[in-house]
Design a protein around this motif. Sequence first.
Motif, PDB file in Angstrom:
ATOM      1  N   THR B 232       0.833  -1.204   0.000  1.00 53.52           N
ATOM      2  CA  THR B 232       0.000   0.000   0.000  1.00 53.52           C
ATOM      3  C   THR B 232       0.869   1.257   0.000  1.00 53.52           C
ATOM      4  OG1 THR B 232      -1.638  -1.187   1.296  1.00 53.52           O
ATOM      5  CG2 THR B 232      -1.852   1.201   1.208  1.00 53.52           C
ATOM      6  N   LEU B 233       1.943   1.252   0.794  1.00 54.35           N
ATOM      7  CA  LEU B 233       2.832   2.417   0.847  1.00 54.35           C
ATOM      8  C   LEU B 233       3.612   2.571  -0.438  1.00 54.35           C
ATOM      9  CD1 LEU B 233       4.435   1.964   4.383  1.00 54.35           C
ATOM     10  CD2 LEU B 233       2.782   3.701   3.732  1.00 54.35           C
ATOM     11  N   GLY B 234       3.874   1.429  -1.101  1.00 57.18           N
ATOM     12  CA  GLY B 234       4.718   1.482  -2.296  1.00 57.18           C
ATOM     13  C   GLY B 234       6.197   1.453  -1.958  1.00 57.18           C
ATOM     14  N   SER B 235       6.536   1.293  -0.668  1.00 55.93           N
ATOM     15  CA  SER B 235       7.958   1.291  -0.323  1.00 55.93           C
ATOM     16  C   SER B 235       8.616  -0.016  -0.748  1.00 55.93           C
ATOM     17  CB  SER B 235       8.157   1.538   1.177  1.00 55.93           C
ATOM     18  OG  SER B 235       7.388   0.629   1.936  1.00 55.93           O
ATOM     19  N   SER B 236       7.838  -1.092  -0.808  1.00 51.56           N
ATOM     20  CA  SER B 236       8.357  -2.344  -1.337  1.00 51.56           C
ATOM     21  C   SER B 236       7.211  -3.113  -1.981  1.00 51.56           C
ATOM     22  CB  SER B 236       8.970  -3.180  -0.221  1.00 51.56           C
ATOM     23  OG  SER B 236       9.280  -4.478  -0.694  1.00 51.56           O
ATOM     24  N   GLN B 237       7.487  -3.833  -3.070  1.00 54.49           N
ATOM     25  CA  GLN B 237       6.427  -4.641  -3.669  1.00 54.49           C
ATOM     26  C   GLN B 237       6.243  -5.944  -2.903  1.00 54.49           C
ATOM     27  OE1 GLN B 237       8.173  -4.326  -7.619  1.00 54.49           O
ATOM     28  NE2 GLN B 237       6.148  -3.802  -8.348  1.00 54.49           N
ATOM     29  N   ALA B 238       7.243  -6.279  -2.086  1.00 52.97           N
ATOM     30  CA  ALA B 238       7.136  -7.381  -1.119  1.00 52.97           C
ATOM     31  C   ALA B 238       6.646  -8.704  -1.723  1.00 52.97           C
ATOM     32  CB  ALA B 238       6.224  -6.964   0.033  1.00 52.97           C
ATOM     33  N   ILE B 239       7.098  -9.053  -2.914  1.00 53.25           N
ATOM     34  CA  ILE B 239       6.706 -10.334  -3.504  1.00 53.25           C
ATOM     35  C   ILE B 239       7.715 -11.374  -3.043  1.00 53.25           C
ATOM     36  CG2 ILE B 239       6.269 -11.553  -5.658  1.00 53.25           C
ATOM     37  CD1 ILE B 239       5.865  -8.849  -6.991  1.00 53.25           C
ATOM     38  N   MET B 240       7.257 -12.328  -2.217  1.00 55.52           N
ATOM     39  CA  MET B 240       8.189 -13.294  -1.647  1.00 55.52           C
ATOM     40  C   MET B 240       8.820 -14.163  -2.718  1.00 55.52           C
ATOM     41  SD  MET B 240       6.626 -14.530   1.980  1.00 55.52           S
ATOM     42  CE  MET B 240       8.039 -15.301   2.727  1.00 55.52           C
ATOM     43  N   ALA B 241       8.023 -14.501  -3.722  1.00 58.71           N
ATOM     44  CA  ALA B 241       8.527 -15.393  -4.763  1.00 58.71           C
ATOM     45  C   ALA B 241       9.700 -14.776  -5.528  1.00 58.71           C
ATOM     46  CB  ALA B 241       7.402 -15.741  -5.729  1.00 58.71           C
ATOM     47  N   LEU B 245      10.787 -10.017  -0.472  1.00 61.21           N
ATOM     48  CA  LEU B 245      10.472 -10.086   0.954  1.00 61.21           C
ATOM     49  C   LEU B 245      11.050 -11.391   1.459  1.00 61.21           C
ATOM     50  CD1 LEU B 245       8.789  -8.481   3.088  1.00 61.21           C
ATOM     51  CD2 LEU B 245       7.031 -10.180   2.776  1.00 61.21           C
ATOM     52  N   ARG B 246      12.033 -11.300   2.353  1.00 60.08           N
ATOM     53  CA  ARG B 246      12.662 -12.506   2.874  1.00 60.08           C
ATOM     54  C   ARG B 246      12.432 -12.559   4.375  1.00 60.08           C
ATOM     55  NH1 ARG B 246      18.091 -10.855   0.361  1.00 60.08           N
ATOM     56  NH2 ARG B 246      16.920  -9.666  -1.164  1.00 60.08           N
TER      57      ARG B 246
END
Lengths: 151, 536
Positions: B232-241, B245-246
């Motif tokens: 939501t913030l756009g600071s990270s797309q945070a896609i674990m795959a 995001l680890r």
Amino acid sequence: MTPRNRFRWRVMRVLALCRWLRGGTVRALRLGAAAASSAPPSQDSVTVEVLDHLERLALVDFRDAEGVERLREAVRFAERLREVNTEGIEPLDSVLEDRCLYLREDDVTEGNCTAELLKNAREKVEEYFVAPPGNIPLPELEERDTFLKGS
Amino acid sequence: MAARGCGGVWRRALQRGPGGSCSASRPRRAVACNARGGAVPVGQSGLAPWVPVVGLEIHAQITSNSKLFSGSQVQFAAPPNSLVSFFDASLPGTLPVLNRRCVEAAVMTGLALNCTINKKSLFDRKHYFYADLPAGYQITQQRVPIAVNGSLSYSLCIDNKMSQMVTKTVRIKQIQLEQDSGKSLHDDARSQTLVDLNRAGVGLMEVVMEPDMCCGEEAAAAVRELQLILQTLGSSQAIMAEGQLRVDANVSVHHPGEPYGVRTEVKNINSIRFLTKAVDYEIQRQIKELENGGTVVNETRAFDSKLGCTVPMRDKEGKQDYRFMPEPNLPPLILYDAKSLPANVNHQQVVNIDWIHERLPDLPSVKRAKLVELYGILPEHSFTLVNEDGLMEFFEDVVKRTQMKPKKVIGWILSDLLSHLKQHSLTANESPISSFLLADLLNLLENGDISSSAAKQVFEELWKGEGKTPLEIVKEKQLELIQDQEELEQICQAVIDEREKEGDRRQTRVAAALEASGLGALPSALLSCSCGGLWR
């Protein structure tokens, strides 16, 4: 040096000293009674365990007694800092602490120099750098061929 | 899909443990972890209960054009070593230059997680040797990070039915900026490692959570919420795959009242589902080990997703001494707020915390509350809407275009649409039924043109994605409700005749007759029909 220049030089020195004393980077210097002595510390903190630990961590090789003695000298030299009373003073870890940290705009300005980077590599495979398979830890003290074993 | 609370997990674990060679030869003693986080003994009595403790360290890759300390590009999947500058390769004579966008991303994240932003933070060097860390150290913020003492609230269902949600909080110890390392590809066949430095130097935010969680479900729910916040913030797309995001989990167990047990660190967790499995497996493994008289070793273990268990990581050199030292090439990072902002200053060189705070978008928790207020749906429903990619927008689109009440629309979205999406592993954006089509269908239903079972049939047809509109399908399959009074009377009469002939009052015949006449269920018109005798 002419007397006038010598005078000027002396004034500059004094001014610099005053600036230094007034400036924020000066730490309260209260030399203790035991001034700058070369007395060795009561305990020798540079033990075989410490040397082995350092060799393993930093991958240095003390090689012989002279190397270890040089380390001891360095520790002794730095220990003298403890004579200064720094209670309540923030440690200084960079002379840049009053400088402004420059912030860069988020633009792509570098990269795309694969060939140049790989020029220095001894071995390469299809534009990858080649390294040994994982870390090879230093063997234990008993298994190493080092003069430390004797100490 | 919302995480279920701990209540049910441990009992199920008795019946269905991790598969393959990791199954224990003797039955596992299970521990139930209730919603309040305490331990409840399950199974054999007389044994002291275990309290599992789970803490997470999460690395989120910052979404930016260039890296944290250099101007090379940040991009997933590019030719090896093509996005590497001289600084990233650690060539002598290069210096780090901080990227402003990364600082803003960290401040945004800190504010969203209720942290105190440190107006002065420092950079340090963390030393260790590895082929993908060319400098031999990583620039991080160990002493004084950019944000400290925050909290993250997340919701869990405490039973399977998704009817009761409970909110839990995990404390955030700190958020720090640090560099990512390159990537190593292990070639065991030729006994070598291939190193790609494209990722080396990319900005990371490390979010360190306090060990306030007690099981895999809680850890998964917390990570999912963090993922939503970052996206939501756009600071990270945070896609674990994609490795953006680890998550590393620190797991230990102890008896209530006793000090914390020895913890292990679990790495190589590539999805939220695996996180739940990895944490739960590790808790069970430690309990088993301790009950068998063994000890838990402070080590790093990797999660093997195929076997569903954790294994000790090779290449372990014992406890690492990182020899932290201040980064001599970077002065302290100073941030300002409205009060402390100096007068004549170059705005490009200044990061204003208050300015960023004013521009924060609505966080997931706020979005959920607004949905409940605006549409009168249940909190559990809004949870699912926000949790599933694109589902909230889909729902709002449909509500805009239909006269059906949101409370009824939500049923269609959550049971019909979502179940189909899940079956085919699609997101709402990939749905073969667009929000237009669904809205059309719901309008037909709302107007009384079709029955609800007919609507479900039309839904199935629409799902095939053959491009037909709901109206076309209804006409094609003759699913319209019969409104004509005379026609209805004729049908009723036929059914009555049928019954009198057979002398059979079983409802199945009636239903069959109705079916044959093309009526799916009883339309309201039928109820006012004069053949009341049928319904004695």
